[in-house]
Design a protein around this motif. Structure first.
Motif, PDB file in Angstrom:
ATOM      1  N   GLU A  79       0.800  -1.133  -0.157  1.00 17.59           N
ATOM      2  CA  GLU A  79       0.032  -0.030   0.148  1.00 17.59           C
ATOM      3  C   GLU A  79       0.804   0.973   0.079  1.00 17.59           C
ATOM      4  O   GLU A  79       0.436   2.464  -0.574  1.00 17.59           O
ATOM      5  CB  GLU A  79      -0.848  -0.010   1.209  1.00 17.59           C
ATOM      6  N   ASN A  80       1.942   1.375   0.615  1.00 21.44           N
ATOM      7  CA  ASN A  80       2.685   2.307   0.730  1.00 21.44           C
ATOM      8  C   ASN A  80       4.039   2.407  -0.074  1.00 21.44           C
ATOM      9  O   ASN A  80       4.993   3.212   0.218  1.00 21.44           O
ATOM     10  CB  ASN A  80       3.216   2.512   2.290  1.00 21.44           C
ATOM     11  N   GLU A  81       4.062   1.342  -0.866  1.00 24.40           N
ATOM     12  CA  GLU A  81       5.352   1.115  -1.875  1.00 24.40           C
ATOM     13  C   GLU A  81       6.506   1.213  -1.317  1.00 24.40           C
ATOM     14  O   GLU A  81       7.342   2.063  -1.596  1.00 24.40           O
ATOM     15  CB  GLU A  81       5.174   2.351  -2.923  1.00 24.40           C
ATOM     16  N   ALA A  82       6.612   0.519  -0.380  1.00 25.41           N
ATOM     17  CA  ALA A  82       7.794   0.247   0.597  1.00 25.41           C
ATOM     18  C   ALA A  82       9.039  -0.685   0.038  1.00 25.41           C
ATOM     19  O   ALA A  82       8.427  -1.626  -0.739  1.00 25.41           O
ATOM     20  CB  ALA A  82       7.448  -0.068   1.926  1.00 25.41           C
ATOM     21  N   ARG A  83      10.191  -0.583   0.513  1.00 27.53           N
ATOM     22  CA  ARG A  83      11.131  -1.611   0.167  1.00 27.53           C
ATOM     23  C   ARG A  83      11.163  -2.557   1.349  1.00 27.53           C
ATOM     24  O   ARG A  83      11.466  -2.170   2.460  1.00 27.53           O
ATOM     25  CB  ARG A  83      12.326  -1.012   0.008  1.00 27.53           C
ATOM     26  N   LEU A  84      10.656  -3.711   1.218  1.00 23.90           N
ATOM     27  CA  LEU A  84      10.244  -4.734   2.227  1.00 23.90           C
ATOM     28  C   LEU A  84      11.310  -5.865   2.266  1.00 23.90           C
ATOM     29  O   LEU A  84      11.379  -6.368   1.371  1.00 23.90           O
ATOM     30  CB  LEU A  84       8.874  -4.938   2.378  1.00 23.90           C
ATOM     31  N   VAL A  85      11.879  -6.202   3.354  1.00 21.18           N
ATOM     32  CA  VAL A  85      12.581  -7.588   3.753  1.00 21.18           C
ATOM     33  C   VAL A  85      11.925  -8.183   4.929  1.00 21.18           C
ATOM     34  O   VAL A  85      11.663  -7.468   6.093  1.00 21.18           O
ATOM     35  CB  VAL A  85      14.141  -7.246   4.350  1.00 21.18           C
ATOM     36  N   LEU A  86      11.385  -9.499   4.386  1.00 19.64           N
ATOM     37  CA  LEU A  86      10.717 -10.188   5.587  1.00 19.64           C
ATOM     38  C   LEU A  86      11.646 -11.053   6.323  1.00 19.64           C
ATOM     39  O   LEU A  86      12.917 -11.436   5.919  1.00 19.64           O
ATOM     40  CB  LEU A  86       9.861 -11.333   4.765  1.00 19.64           C
ATOM     41  N   PHE A  87      11.411 -11.049   7.656  1.00 22.84           N
ATOM     42  CA  PHE A  87      12.230 -11.674   8.557  1.00 22.84           C
ATOM     43  C   PHE A  87      11.251 -12.724   9.310  1.00 22.84           C
ATOM     44  O   PHE A  87      10.662 -12.303  10.417  1.00 22.84           O
ATOM     45  CB  PHE A  87      12.959 -10.665   9.522  1.00 22.84           C
ATOM     46  N   PRO A  88      11.126 -13.766   9.106  1.00 22.99           N
ATOM     47  CA  PRO A  88       9.974 -14.888   9.620  1.00 22.99           C
ATOM     48  C   PRO A  88      10.378 -15.170  11.119  1.00 22.99           C
ATOM     49  O   PRO A  88      11.614 -15.512  11.301  1.00 22.99           O
ATOM     50  CB  PRO A  88       9.864 -15.945   8.760  1.00 22.99           C
ATOM     51  N   ARG A  89       9.193 -15.278  11.762  1.00 20.24           N
ATOM     52  CA  ARG A  89       9.389 -16.062  12.939  1.00 20.24           C
ATOM     53  C   ARG A  89       9.596 -17.619  12.757  1.00 20.24           C
ATOM     54  O   ARG A  89       8.991 -18.073  11.826  1.00 20.24           O
ATOM     55  CB  ARG A  89       8.122 -15.785  14.020  1.00 20.24           C
ATOM     56  N   LEU A  90      10.367 -18.293  13.746  1.00 25.06           N
ATOM     57  CA  LEU A  90      10.702 -19.831  13.275  1.00 25.06           C
ATOM     58  C   LEU A  90      10.216 -20.632  14.229  1.00 25.06           C
ATOM     59  O   LEU A  90      10.493 -20.342  15.372  1.00 25.06           O
ATOM     60  CB  LEU A  90      12.166 -19.730  13.048  1.00 25.06           C
ATOM     61  N   PRO A  91       9.415 -21.489  13.933  1.00 24.12           N
ATOM     62  CA  PRO A  91       8.867 -22.500  14.888  1.00 24.12           C
ATOM     63  C   PRO A  91       9.995 -23.209  15.609  1.00 24.12           C
ATOM     64  O   PRO A  91       9.577 -23.487  16.885  1.00 24.12           O
ATOM     65  CB  PRO A  91       7.903 -23.413  14.023  1.00 24.12           C
ATOM     66  N   VAL A 116      14.052 -12.050   1.567  1.00 28.95           N
ATOM     67  CA  VAL A 116      13.761 -12.721   2.939  1.00 28.95           C
ATOM     68  C   VAL A 116      15.334 -12.806   3.665  1.00 28.95           C
ATOM     69  O   VAL A 116      16.437 -13.071   2.938  1.00 28.95           O
ATOM     70  CB  VAL A 116      13.250 -14.051   2.844  1.00 28.95           C
ATOM     71  N   ALA A 117      15.328 -12.538   5.003  1.00 28.99           N
ATOM     72  CA  ALA A 117      16.554 -12.711   5.585  1.00 28.99           C
ATOM     73  C   ALA A 117      15.998 -13.579   6.995  1.00 28.99           C
ATOM     74  O   ALA A 117      14.976 -13.306   7.594  1.00 28.99           O
ATOM     75  CB  ALA A 117      16.966 -11.514   6.186  1.00 28.99           C
ATOM     76  N   LYS A 118      16.787 -14.487   7.168  1.00 28.31           N
ATOM     77  CA  LYS A 118      16.486 -15.500   8.817  1.00 28.31           C
ATOM     78  C   LYS A 118      17.351 -15.390   9.647  1.00 28.31           C
ATOM     79  O   LYS A 118      17.366 -15.630  10.683  1.00 28.31           O
ATOM     80  CB  LYS A 118      16.288 -17.072   8.151  1.00 28.31           C
ATOM     81  N   THR A 119      18.517 -14.561   9.302  1.00 30.85           N
ATOM     82  CA  THR A 119      19.518 -14.387  10.319  1.00 30.85           C
ATOM     83  C   THR A 119      20.080 -12.748  10.344  1.00 30.85           C
ATOM     84  O   THR A 119      19.813 -12.390   9.033  1.00 30.85           O
ATOM     85  CB  THR A 119      20.753 -15.323  10.174  1.00 30.85           C
ATOM     86  N   GLY A 120      20.832 -12.663  11.057  1.00 29.03           N
ATOM     87  CA  GLY A 120      21.539 -11.178  11.073  1.00 29.03           C
ATOM     88  C   GLY A 120      22.478 -11.293  10.017  1.00 29.03           C
ATOM     89  O   GLY A 120      22.719  -9.911   9.358  1.00 29.03           O
ATOM     90  N   ASP A 121      23.372 -12.198   9.801  1.00 32.02           N
ATOM     91  CA  ASP A 121      24.027 -12.163   8.554  1.00 32.02           C
ATOM     92  C   ASP A 121      23.621 -11.953   7.281  1.00 32.02           C
ATOM     93  O   ASP A 121      24.004 -11.639   6.286  1.00 32.02           O
ATOM     94  CB  ASP A 121      25.023 -13.504   8.594  1.00 32.02           C
ATOM     95  N   GLU A 122      22.387 -12.632   7.060  1.00 34.90           N
ATOM     96  CA  GLU A 122      21.515 -12.219   5.656  1.00 34.90           C
ATOM     97  C   GLU A 122      21.079 -10.791   5.666  1.00 34.90           C
ATOM     98  O   GLU A 122      20.877 -10.241   4.786  1.00 34.90           O
ATOM     99  CB  GLU A 122      20.465 -13.549   5.690  1.00 34.90           C
ATOM    100  N   LEU A 123      20.414 -10.414   6.850  1.00 31.12           N
ATOM    101  CA  LEU A 123      19.883  -9.274   7.191  1.00 31.12           C
ATOM    102  C   LEU A 123      20.711  -7.949   6.609  1.00 31.12           C
ATOM    103  O   LEU A 123      20.538  -6.910   5.957  1.00 31.12           O
ATOM    104  CB  LEU A 123      18.931  -8.954   8.293  1.00 31.12           C
ATOM    105  N   ARG A 124      21.916  -7.819   7.469  1.00 35.08           N
ATOM    106  CA  ARG A 124      22.652  -6.754   7.226  1.00 35.08           C
ATOM    107  C   ARG A 124      23.221  -6.334   6.019  1.00 35.08           C
ATOM    108  O   ARG A 124      22.944  -4.894   5.407  1.00 35.08           O
ATOM    109  CB  ARG A 124      24.202  -7.086   8.043  1.00 35.08           C
ATOM    110  N   PRO A 125      23.558  -7.223   4.953  1.00 36.08           N
ATOM    111  CA  PRO A 125      23.968  -6.685   3.735  1.00 36.08           C
ATOM    112  C   PRO A 125      22.860  -6.127   2.850  1.00 36.08           C
ATOM    113  O   PRO A 125      22.949  -5.075   2.118  1.00 36.08           O
ATOM    114  CB  PRO A 125      24.517  -7.883   3.076  1.00 36.08           C
ATOM    115  N   LYS A 126      21.593  -6.515   3.253  1.00 39.85           N
ATOM    116  CA  LYS A 126      20.220  -5.921   2.732  1.00 39.85           C
ATOM    117  C   LYS A 126      20.408  -4.499   2.977  1.00 39.85           C
ATOM    118  O   LYS A 126      19.844  -3.641   2.235  1.00 39.85           O
ATOM    119  CB  LYS A 126      19.319  -6.766   2.858  1.00 39.85           C
TER     120      LYS A 126
END
Length: 166
Positions: A79-91, A116-126
């Motif tokens: 709706e807000n035309e954002a740049r989104l990275v998904l970081f899912p909760r893990l069961p 998508v990023a599931k760890t800090g190492d995946e999120l940081r470069p994004k």
């Protein structure tokens, strides 16, 4: 500004801690919406819950949004035309009761081109180069509603395989 949101239904300590660590040395300001998370960020501005308009403004103004893999987060980003990275909760980390967020990200990342990023190492470069994160639009793939419908149908087939009417 980088906006991190965990939703309003529960906290998400792992995401809040990771975002706070990244904020420590990041060139941009971080705002972290923490929900019911017990950890208080030390390197970022934080708030439990924001009024809807302020929350939506953060999606619009942020160079990137990091959010749990909730449907509301995705729709607000579109709706807000954002740049989104998904970081899912893990069961397996007891962050959510089942794998539904993993099912969501599987469809959303493929069909809607949401990283998508599931760890800090995946999120940081994004977050180092947020301009490289695809901007979401209401006309994704020429048919947003059709894409979301296909994702829901695929998830239902994967999870329960009992809904032929979808």
């Amino acid at each position: 500004m980088i906006y991190v949101t965990v939703g309003v239904s529960q906290g998400f300590t792992r995401l809040v801690r990771i975002a706070d660590r990244i904020a420590k040395n990041h060139k941009e300001k971080f705002i972290i919406q923490t929900g019911d998370t017990k950890y208080t960020p030390r390197h970022a501005e934080s708030v439990d819950v924001l009024p809807v308009k302020e929350h939506e403004n953060n999606f619009t103004e942020a160079s990137a949004v990091v959010g749990h893999a909730g449907t509301g987060t995705l729709l607000t980003a579109i709706e807000n035309e954002a740049r989104l990275v998904l970081f899912p909760r893990l069961p397996e980390r007891d962050e959510v009761y089942d794998a539904h967020q993993l099912h969501h990200i599987d469809g959303w990342s493929k069909r809607l081109n949401v990283p998508v990023a599931k760890t800090g190492d995946e999120l940081r470069p994004k977050l180092t180069n947020p301009e490289k994160i695809p901007m979401l639009h209401t006309d994704i793939g020429g048919g947003l509603i059709e894409n979301i419908g296909d994702i829901v149908r695929d998830e239902a087939n994967t999870r329960i395989n009992l809904l032929p009417w979808l």
